[in-house]
Design an enzyme around this catalytic site. Structure first.
Site, PDB file in Angstrom:
ATOM      1  N   GLY A  96       1.542  -1.541   1.367  1.00 54.96           N
ATOM      2  CA  GLY A  96       1.957  -2.432   2.449  1.00 54.96           C
ATOM      3  C   GLY A  96       3.463  -2.493   2.463  1.00 54.96           C
ATOM      4  CB  CYS A 114       2.068   1.550  -2.934  1.00 56.42           C
ATOM      5  SG  CYS A 114       3.612   2.409  -2.903  1.00 56.42           S
ATOM      6  CG  HIS A 165       1.180   6.211  -0.920  1.00 56.46           C
ATOM      7  ND1 HIS A 165       0.379   5.219  -0.414  1.00 56.46           N
ATOM      8  CD2 HIS A 165       2.450   5.733  -0.860  1.00 56.46           C
ATOM      9  CE1 HIS A 165       1.137   4.186  -0.054  1.00 56.46           C
ATOM     10  NE2 HIS A 165       2.390   4.467  -0.331  1.00 56.46           N
ATOM     11  CD  GLU A 174      -2.870   6.757  -0.090  1.00 59.99           C
ATOM     12  OE1 GLU A 174      -2.139   5.965   0.515  1.00 59.99           O
ATOM     13  OE2 GLU A 174      -2.925   6.802  -1.344  1.00 59.99           O
ATOM     14  CG  ASP A 221     -13.516  10.956  20.207  1.00 59.29           C
ATOM     15  OD1 ASP A 221     -13.869  11.759  19.321  1.00 59.29           O
ATOM     16  OD2 ASP A 221     -12.338  10.655  20.421  1.00 59.29           O
ATOM     17  CE  LYS A 226     -11.591  14.664  18.603  1.00 61.67           C
ATOM     18  NZ  LYS A 226     -11.601  13.709  19.729  1.00 61.67           N
TER      19      LYS A 226
END
Length: 513
Positions: A55, A82, A172, A174, A230, A369
């Protein structure tokens, strides 16, 4: 059967949805919840682990986001990333201060050394690049925590209290730039939280279908189907869940690619739903006549789409739910984990004003997606729909430079089809992320047979990209380009010159308008 769940607690970081996605990639179900969610509600979800996200705030400021301290005595493993790491340190009696240059204010790729005896780093290399992004520093690590990773500038890149199952990392894991980052998340899930890895996209499909059934009950659902990935996947999911209670309105504005309208209609013929296809080509072309400014084209098409949709909706009458194909990247966070705000993301503009509905449902809002495509396959949609390329709401209107006529649209449809056809035949489609033709407004002199021509120039565009934020022009083999050019000029009347766009993004955008 209910699945093991991991909660991603959102503190407003920019990578939160990516963390959730990584957890799902490890075959563990997870949900993102704002940090303000009451502890009782989190407990009711019975998670096997919790991940605190990053954040933008500094944890030692009064107005920064905090959590109920009982979360630390609940007995559930926690991984803090973090800000999440600093929050844990701060809450458990450590000390976090603003970093000085000598105490590791680090951003970007940083060589990091790991203690592989720690469960988080089991079986991984003892050093690697991690992606740092922090301006604060843990001056004092809380009682019971060991330092389990460091960099040249920072002694406490990661901390762990293995007894309680608490882990904190200053980087991070990820993001793609962090080496073995996903393996660290996997270690947290499997080694620390005891994940069974029992979650798949088929589970997601079944869960989503029963959730929709429960929510909709006997109600009626209305969906504006654009024919894109979508909206098609949402339509299939709803068709599977509530069948006849669903009405899909497919507005065919006459600016689709070749045969596309028929393909969409065919894909949905296997479900017993109310499928309304509106042939509105002449209406749209009439409204667009003589307009050459791209933004005006977009606006006219967006407004006309809504008018047509509204007219059809009136025939249906009051419905309980309006469904939308919102996916995760469309859901943008405002501030630190506050209520998610949806941008006006509908392909063609805002929501219809006069449609009579009670509530909006967005069954795909947790998915990325490629996960949406995977879900589409699970639902049995044909591959030509599921792997369809991104296509702008205004369709070919913004790939025809200048004013739009039916002749030009037909010309572009044929040329675009030949381009896509030859790319597929050459097996190049696997290497490209998006490719299409643009009909320019430029005419030039050519020679066809014994006569001179004065016809249009067609531009071909093909790019490779991982996220569509930046893109590189694709190196299509010359002989493939040669075949495409020859076919288009020979088979499409009105085009006598072909150019290939070799500009990357930035400076150019992917679409021309």
């Amino acid at each position: 059967m209910s699945h093991q769940t991991v909660i991603v607690l959102d503190f407003g970081g920019q990578y939160n949805q990516l963390i959730a996605r990584r957890v799902r990639e490890c075959n563990v179900y997870c949900e993102v919840k704002p940090y303000t969610t009451p502890l009782a509600e989190l407990k009711a979800m019975d998670p096997i682990g919790i991940i605190f996200t990053g954040g933008p705030n500094s944890v030692y400021l009064d107005d920064s986001p905090h959590v109920d301290s009982d979360i630390f005595t609940w007995g559930v493993p926690i991984l803090g990333i973090c800000y999440g790491c600093q929050l844990m340190a701060h809450a458990l009696g450590g000390q976090v201060t603003e970093a000085q240059d000598d105490s590791a204010r680090e951003y970007g790729k940083t060589q990091t050394y790991y203690d592989t005896a720690c469960k988080l780093f089991h079986g991984l290399p003892a050093q690697g690049i991690s992606w740092m992004s922090h301006g604060d520093y843990m001056a004092k690590v809380p009682e019971g925590f060991a330092l389990v990773a460091h960099s040249d500038a920072c002694p406490n890149v990661a901390i762990a209290d293995e007894t309680r199952g608490f882990y904190g990392v200053q980087f991070h894991p990820e993001v793609n730039h962090s080496e073995n980052g996903v393996a660290m998340i996997r270690n947290f899930l499997y080694e620390v939280c005891g994940a069974k890895g029992d979650w798949t996209m088929e589970d997601y499909k079944n869960t989503a279908i029963s959730a929709v059934r429960e929510k909709v009950g006997q109600g009626k659902v209305l969906l504006a189907l654009s024919g894109g990935v979508d909206s098609s996947v949402v339509a299939a999911l709803l068709a599977e869940a509530v069948g006849k209670q669903l009405t899909c309105v497919f507005v065919d504005h006459g600016l689709m690619r070749l045969n596309e309208g028929d393909e969409v209609e065919a894909a949905f013929s296997k479900w017993d739903i109310n499928f309304v296809r509106v042939d509105a080509e002449s209406r749209f072309l009439l409204k667009l006549a003589g307009v050459d400014e791209p933004e005006r084209k977009r606006k006219i098409i967006g407004e006309e789409f809504i008018r047509v949709f509204e007219e059809e909706a009136k025939k249906v009458g009051a419905v309980d739910f309006l469904a939308q194909g919102t996916i995760y990247p469309d859901v943008i966070e405002s501030g630190a984990g506050d209520a998610a705000v949806i941008k006006s993301h509908h392909n063609v503009g805002g929501l219809p004003d006069y449609v009579d509905f009670r509530e909006i449902i967005e069954p795909l809002r947790l998915l990325f997606k490629d996960e949406v495509r995977q879900l589409g396959r699970e639902l049995g949609l044909p591959e030509y729909l599921v792997s369809r390329q991104p296509f702008p709401g205004p369709g070919l209107a913004i790939r025809i430079i200048g004013d739009i006529t039916k002749e030009k649209a037909d010309m572009l449809r044929e040329a675009d089809f030949i381009f896509r056809d030859e790319i597929a035949k050459a097996g190049e489609d696997k290497n490209l992320n998006q490719y299409f033709a643009v009909l320019t407004n430029t005419r030039s002199v050519g020679v066809m047979g014994d006569g001179r021509t004065y016809d249009y120039t067609l531009a071909l565009r093909a790019v490779t990209t991982s996220d569509f934020m930046t893109a590189d022009w694709a190196r299509i083999p010359y002989d493939v380009l040669d075949k495409i050019s020859t076919r288009i000029v020979n088979e499409v009347k009105g085009i006598n010159r072909i150019c290939y766009d070799i500009t990357s993004k930035p400076p150019a955008t992917i679409e021309w308008e």
